[in-house]
Design a protein around this motif. Sequence first.
Motif, PDB file in Angstrom:
ATOM      1  N   LYS A  47      37.935  31.487  49.274  1.00  0.00           N
ATOM      2  CA  LYS A  47      39.274  32.039  49.712  1.00  0.00           C
ATOM      3  C   LYS A  47      38.992  33.610  50.370  1.00  0.00           C
ATOM      4  CE  LYS A  47      41.577  30.008  45.732  1.00  0.00           C
ATOM      5  NZ  LYS A  47      42.198  30.260  44.232  1.00  0.00           N
ATOM      6  N   TRP A  48      37.997  34.228  49.820  1.00  0.00           N
ATOM      7  CA  TRP A  48      37.755  35.388  50.308  1.00  0.00           C
ATOM      8  C   TRP A  48      37.380  35.489  51.817  1.00  0.00           C
ATOM      9  CZ3 TRP A  48      34.229  37.747  46.116  1.00  0.00           C
ATOM     10  CH2 TRP A  48      34.849  37.822  44.838  1.00  0.00           C
ATOM     11  N   ILE A  53      38.814  35.485  57.490  1.00  0.00           N
ATOM     12  CA  ILE A  53      38.761  34.740  59.173  1.00  0.00           C
ATOM     13  C   ILE A  53      40.224  35.063  59.405  1.00  0.00           C
ATOM     14  CG2 ILE A  53      38.990  32.569  60.027  1.00  0.00           C
ATOM     15  CD1 ILE A  53      36.860  31.736  58.115  1.00  0.00           C
ATOM     16  N   LEU A  54      41.207  34.914  58.493  1.00  0.00           N
ATOM     17  CA  LEU A  54      42.730  35.004  59.045  1.00  0.00           C
ATOM     18  C   LEU A  54      42.870  36.542  59.549  1.00  0.00           C
ATOM     19  CD1 LEU A  54      45.461  33.906  59.157  1.00  0.00           C
ATOM     20  CD2 LEU A  54      45.840  34.829  56.832  1.00  0.00           C
ATOM     21  N   LEU A  55      42.181  37.489  59.065  1.00  0.00           N
ATOM     22  CA  LEU A  55      42.414  38.945  59.464  1.00  0.00           C
ATOM     23  C   LEU A  55      42.008  39.241  60.646  1.00  0.00           C
ATOM     24  CD1 LEU A  55      41.937  41.005  56.041  1.00  0.00           C
ATOM     25  CD2 LEU A  55      44.077  40.438  57.090  1.00  0.00           C
ATOM     26  N   GLY A 102      45.127  26.744  53.224  1.00  0.00           N
ATOM     27  CA  GLY A 102      44.264  26.796  51.955  1.00  0.00           C
ATOM     28  C   GLY A 102      44.986  27.847  50.876  1.00  0.00           C
ATOM     29  N   TYR A 103      45.680  28.892  51.595  1.00  0.00           N
ATOM     30  CA  TYR A 103      46.499  29.970  50.597  1.00  0.00           C
ATOM     31  C   TYR A 103      47.606  29.412  50.197  1.00  0.00           C
ATOM     32  CZ  TYR A 103      49.523  33.899  49.941  1.00  0.00           C
ATOM     33  OH  TYR A 103      50.479  34.984  49.507  1.00  0.00           O
ATOM     34  N   PHE A 104      48.325  28.503  50.707  1.00  0.00           N
ATOM     35  CA  PHE A 104      49.579  27.808  50.161  1.00  0.00           C
ATOM     36  C   PHE A 104      49.094  26.909  48.978  1.00  0.00           C
ATOM     37  CE2 PHE A 104      51.682  30.001  53.890  1.00  0.00           C
ATOM     38  CZ  PHE A 104      52.666  30.681  52.944  1.00  0.00           C
ATOM     39  N   PRO A 112      46.618  32.350  41.930  1.00  0.00           N
ATOM     40  CA  PRO A 112      46.807  33.122  43.035  1.00  0.00           C
ATOM     41  C   PRO A 112      45.570  33.650  43.663  1.00  0.00           C
ATOM     42  CG  PRO A 112      46.811  34.191  40.674  1.00  0.00           C
ATOM     43  CD  PRO A 112      46.686  32.611  40.668  1.00  0.00           C
ATOM     44  N   VAL A 113      45.546  34.022  44.891  1.00  0.00           N
ATOM     45  CA  VAL A 113      44.455  34.662  45.929  1.00  0.00           C
ATOM     46  C   VAL A 113      44.433  35.975  45.571  1.00  0.00           C
ATOM     47  CG1 VAL A 113      43.414  34.859  48.106  1.00  0.00           C
ATOM     48  CG2 VAL A 113      44.978  32.737  47.466  1.00  0.00           C
ATOM     49  N   VAL A 114      43.222  36.399  45.054  1.00  0.00           N
ATOM     50  CA  VAL A 114      42.903  37.792  44.847  1.00  0.00           C
ATOM     51  C   VAL A 114      41.721  38.035  45.854  1.00  0.00           C
ATOM     52  CG1 VAL A 114      42.271  39.592  43.062  1.00  0.00           C
ATOM     53  CG2 VAL A 114      43.718  37.748  42.506  1.00  0.00           C
ATOM     54  N   TYR A 115      42.031  38.850  46.721  1.00  0.00           N
ATOM     55  CA  TYR A 115      41.146  39.197  47.810  1.00  0.00           C
ATOM     56  C   TYR A 115      39.956  40.036  47.366  1.00  0.00           C
ATOM     57  CZ  TYR A 115      39.383  40.182  52.731  1.00  0.00           C
ATOM     58  OH  TYR A 115      38.858  40.206  54.031  1.00  0.00           O
TER      59      TYR A 115
END
Length: 177
Positions: A47-48, A53-55, A102-104, A112-115
């Motif tokens: 997830k991180w 990658i998204l950023l 992946g986030y959704f 939850p996603v915790v960066y």
Amino acid sequence: MQRYTATAIALHWLIALLVIANFALGVFMTDIPGLTPAKLRYFSWHKWAGVTILLLATLRLLWRLRHRAPALPDTMPAWEKMAAHASHSLLYVLLFAVPLSGYFYSLAAGVPVVYFGVIELPVLIGRDPQLKELLETTHFGLNMLLAATVALHVLAALKHQFIDHDSVLRRMLPVRT
């Protein structure tokens, strides 16, 4: 020979490495049976990397909108130029679609996603088992499409280098050749 900017080159290769590593991690972690502490750790790392990658893709797109790509060689047939533009567009779309799916998917699973274990991303949807199934399938399918598109991208670059002997690959290499 016209080259991409140093920023574009750095973002290209950093995103490429992260996409390949995260794809491999995704395949590896989903093959681990059960729910072990190691598997949970790998899911967090996955997830991180996806958020990163998204950023980076956002930065790359913003950079690209302000900096024109070098022109393709005049020797390239029109259909190849069109295919190159289409595949690059698809890569950009997938660099956003894969992490977002992946986030959704994670949110629909109630996780939850915790960066980096510090920054909790907004919970935009609640737990939803049916949506989770759809998003799991979507995330997998988009990943397979991304893998195929990356493979095609690499093969095209190698074709330009070793068959066409033009500058297409060299203009994106981190070192001048």
